[in-house]
Design a protein around this motif. Structure first.
Motif, PDB file in Angstrom:
ATOM      1  N   LYS A 108       0.969  -1.424   0.188  1.00  0.00           N
ATOM      2  CA  LYS A 108      -0.219  -0.017   0.015  1.00  0.00           C
ATOM      3  C   LYS A 108       0.796   1.349  -0.065  1.00  0.00           C
ATOM      4  N   GLU A 110       1.258   5.038   1.643  1.00  0.00           N
ATOM      5  CA  GLU A 110       1.282   5.893   2.850  1.00  0.00           C
ATOM      6  C   GLU A 110       1.522   7.077   2.686  1.00  0.00           C
ATOM      7  N   SER A 111       0.715   8.217   2.541  1.00  0.00           N
ATOM      8  CA  SER A 111       1.490   9.489   2.367  1.00  0.00           C
ATOM      9  C   SER A 111       1.136  10.557   3.508  1.00  0.00           C
ATOM     10  N   THR A 121      -4.779  15.796  -1.096  1.00  0.00           N
ATOM     11  CA  THR A 121      -4.741  15.560   0.307  1.00  0.00           C
ATOM     12  C   THR A 121      -3.790  14.152   0.293  1.00  0.00           C
ATOM     13  N   SER A 122      -3.438  13.968   1.583  1.00  0.00           N
ATOM     14  CA  SER A 122      -2.566  12.910   1.717  1.00  0.00           C
ATOM     15  C   SER A 122      -3.527  11.502   1.083  1.00  0.00           C
ATOM     16  N   ILE A 123      -4.789  11.438   1.291  1.00  0.00           N
ATOM     17  CA  ILE A 123      -5.384  10.248   0.733  1.00  0.00           C
ATOM     18  C   ILE A 123      -5.393  10.162  -0.659  1.00  0.00           C
ATOM     19  N   GLN A 124      -5.595  11.431  -1.256  1.00  0.00           N
ATOM     20  CA  GLN A 124      -5.795  11.511  -2.825  1.00  0.00           C
ATOM     21  C   GLN A 124      -4.329  11.095  -3.371  1.00  0.00           C
ATOM     22  N   SER A 126      -1.925   9.218  -1.940  1.00  0.00           N
ATOM     23  CA  SER A 126      -1.898   7.600  -1.881  1.00  0.00           C
ATOM     24  C   SER A 126      -2.545   7.033  -2.853  1.00  0.00           C
ATOM     25  N   GLN A 127      -4.006   7.391  -3.109  1.00  0.00           N
ATOM     26  CA  GLN A 127      -4.498   6.592  -4.023  1.00  0.00           C
ATOM     27  C   GLN A 127      -4.263   6.840  -5.257  1.00  0.00           C
ATOM     28  N   VAL A 144      -4.674  -2.553   1.637  1.00  0.00           N
ATOM     29  CA  VAL A 144      -4.534  -1.515   2.202  1.00  0.00           C
ATOM     30  C   VAL A 144      -4.549  -1.615   3.829  1.00  0.00           C
TER      31      VAL A 144
END
Ligand code: ATP
Ligand code: MG
Length: 396
Positions: A108, A110-111, A121-124, A126-127, A144
């Protein structure tokens, strides 16, 4: 393309107003440690120490090894810096971590985005990166929840950084923030561990060793210097004060009742250590004492030996089991040297039936035929100061 290290600060992030002082100390310590390995820039930003090689001659692997034993660092990672764009981040991961990724079954991303001006954003992030990596590595699944491998992306002020899993650091506090203390260093297992443990709490350590030539040999002295050298891997350089103890031991043997030999000897050690400690700017003594281990380590015996000094005596091993002390000695690399069979001055003139529950009055009375001041003064004149550092040649 270059690699840099990020060292994450441990407890010191919590220290409020002192944080600045702690960080400066740590930066200084890291700078000093890096000198041997070439040209490195060392700076602190956002509670992270950056260690950056400035040219190709830098010994990056040696520097990395050294960083792993620096106190005040909770975790550390080697990473690749890159531009703060999706393409650059993806390319950096491919080049730098692609092989590791291929060895895993699942991964996975992780950002962390401490530069809030970065558009995702961190989630965007990472995706997006996770999607591109999944396409490029069809044999490795995205998971994940329980990934075998995690790719980390940190978008920070200066640049973005990509890295694999961080390693645990040495923990503790930066050397120097806890003051300076003098360890009574024997050739045994315990005192080097005690020195290490106080150094871990940020204490700068100096050492004193009592040796009784010809009852103890040059090899025994070299063994202690070698132990000190091994401890400096963690504590930084130290001075070992070698005190000639022969005259004092002979005087005790000739003028004191045998059951008190060890106690009287230890009172001399403590008093002499304190005097040297004062001259060298130390505020405490450190010993490897451990409750109940030997006759001179009962509560009563400790009261009697501690009575001659007024500095605090740190005994970080006092409540530990021997096996746990040995485990630390093994981990920090002092055990093999400690168990070499050279005699210590404590084993010379050991009483057959040592007093385990002495009172202070009894011991003071047992010492009454000694001219303590003169003996101590002559021992202090004999002090030889030896500087040791981890990069010195091993002595044994
Ligand atoms: P160690 O394994 O550290 O030698 P020990 O269990 O053998 O400890 P003792 O010999 O009673 O215990 O010594 C207790 C402490 O006194 C040691 O941990 C050390 O701090 C100090 N000490 C003993 N001998 C010496 C020496 N020759 N020089 C300096 N300090 C000493
Ligand atoms: Mg000993």
């Amino acid at each position: 393309m270059k690699e840099i290290f990020l060292l994450k600060l441990g407890e010191i992030v919590l220290k409020g107003a002192n944080k600045r002082q702690f960080e400066n100390k740590l930066r200084q310590n890291v700078r000093r440690r890096m000198k041997k390995y070439g040209n490195f820039d060392v700076y602190i930003l956002q509670s992270t120490v950056y260690v950056e090689p400035l040219d190709d001659q830098a010994d990056v692997d040696g520097a990395w090894e050294a960083c792993r034993s620096i106190f005040g660092v909770v975790s550390l990672c080697r990473c690749r810096p890159c531009e703060k764009s999706l393409d650059a981040i993806f390319d950096a991961i491919e080049n730098y971590l692609g092989d590791d990724l291929d060895c895993a079954k699942s991964f996975k991303v992780e950002s962390k985005r401490s530069d809030k001006t970065f558009p995702l954003t961190s989630i965007q992030l990472s995706q997006e990166i996770g999607g591109r990596l999944a396409e490029a590595h069809p044999g490795v699944e995205v998971d994940v929840h329980h990934p075998e491998y995690t790719v980390y992306v940190e978008v920070r002020d200066l640049s973005a950084y990509v890295h694999g899993p961080a390693e645990p650091g040495a923990g503790g506090l930066p050397i120097g923030v806890g003051g300076r203390a003098m360890v009574l260093l024997s050739g045994g297992i315990d005192s080097p561990v005690a020195a290490y443990m106080m150094a871990k709490r940020g204490v700068e350590v100096e050492a004193v060793h009592f040796f009784s030539y010809p009852y103890t040999s040059q090899l025994a002295k070299d063994k202690v210097l070698e132990l000190a050298r091994l401890v400096t891997k963690y504590s930084g350089r130290m001075t070992v004060n070698i005190v000639s103890f022969t005259e004092i031991q002979e005087a005790i043997r000739d003028h004191c009742p045998e059951e008190f030999f060890t106690l009287i000897m230890r009172r001399f050690m403590m008093e002499i250590a304190q005097r040297i400690a004062r001259c060298d700017g130390c505020g405490a003594l450190i010993t490897g004492e451990n409750l109940g281990q030997v006759a001179s380590q009962t509560m009563e015996a400790m009261t009697v030996t501690g009575a001659v000094v007024d500095m605090p005596i740190f005994m970080p091993l006092v409540g530990m089991d021997k096996k746990d002390i040995i485990a630390i000695a093994r981990e920090i690399g002092t055990l093999d040297t400690s168990i070499l069979p050279y005699e210590d001055c404590c084993t010379v003139f050991t009483p057959k039936h040592p007093k385990t529950k002495p009172t202070l009055g009894q011991v003071v009375n047992a010492e009454k035929n000694l001219d303590r001041e003169a003996l101590i003064a002559r021992a202090l004149e004999s002090v030889e100061k030896v500087k040791v550092a981890y990069h010195d040649e091993p002595l044994l």
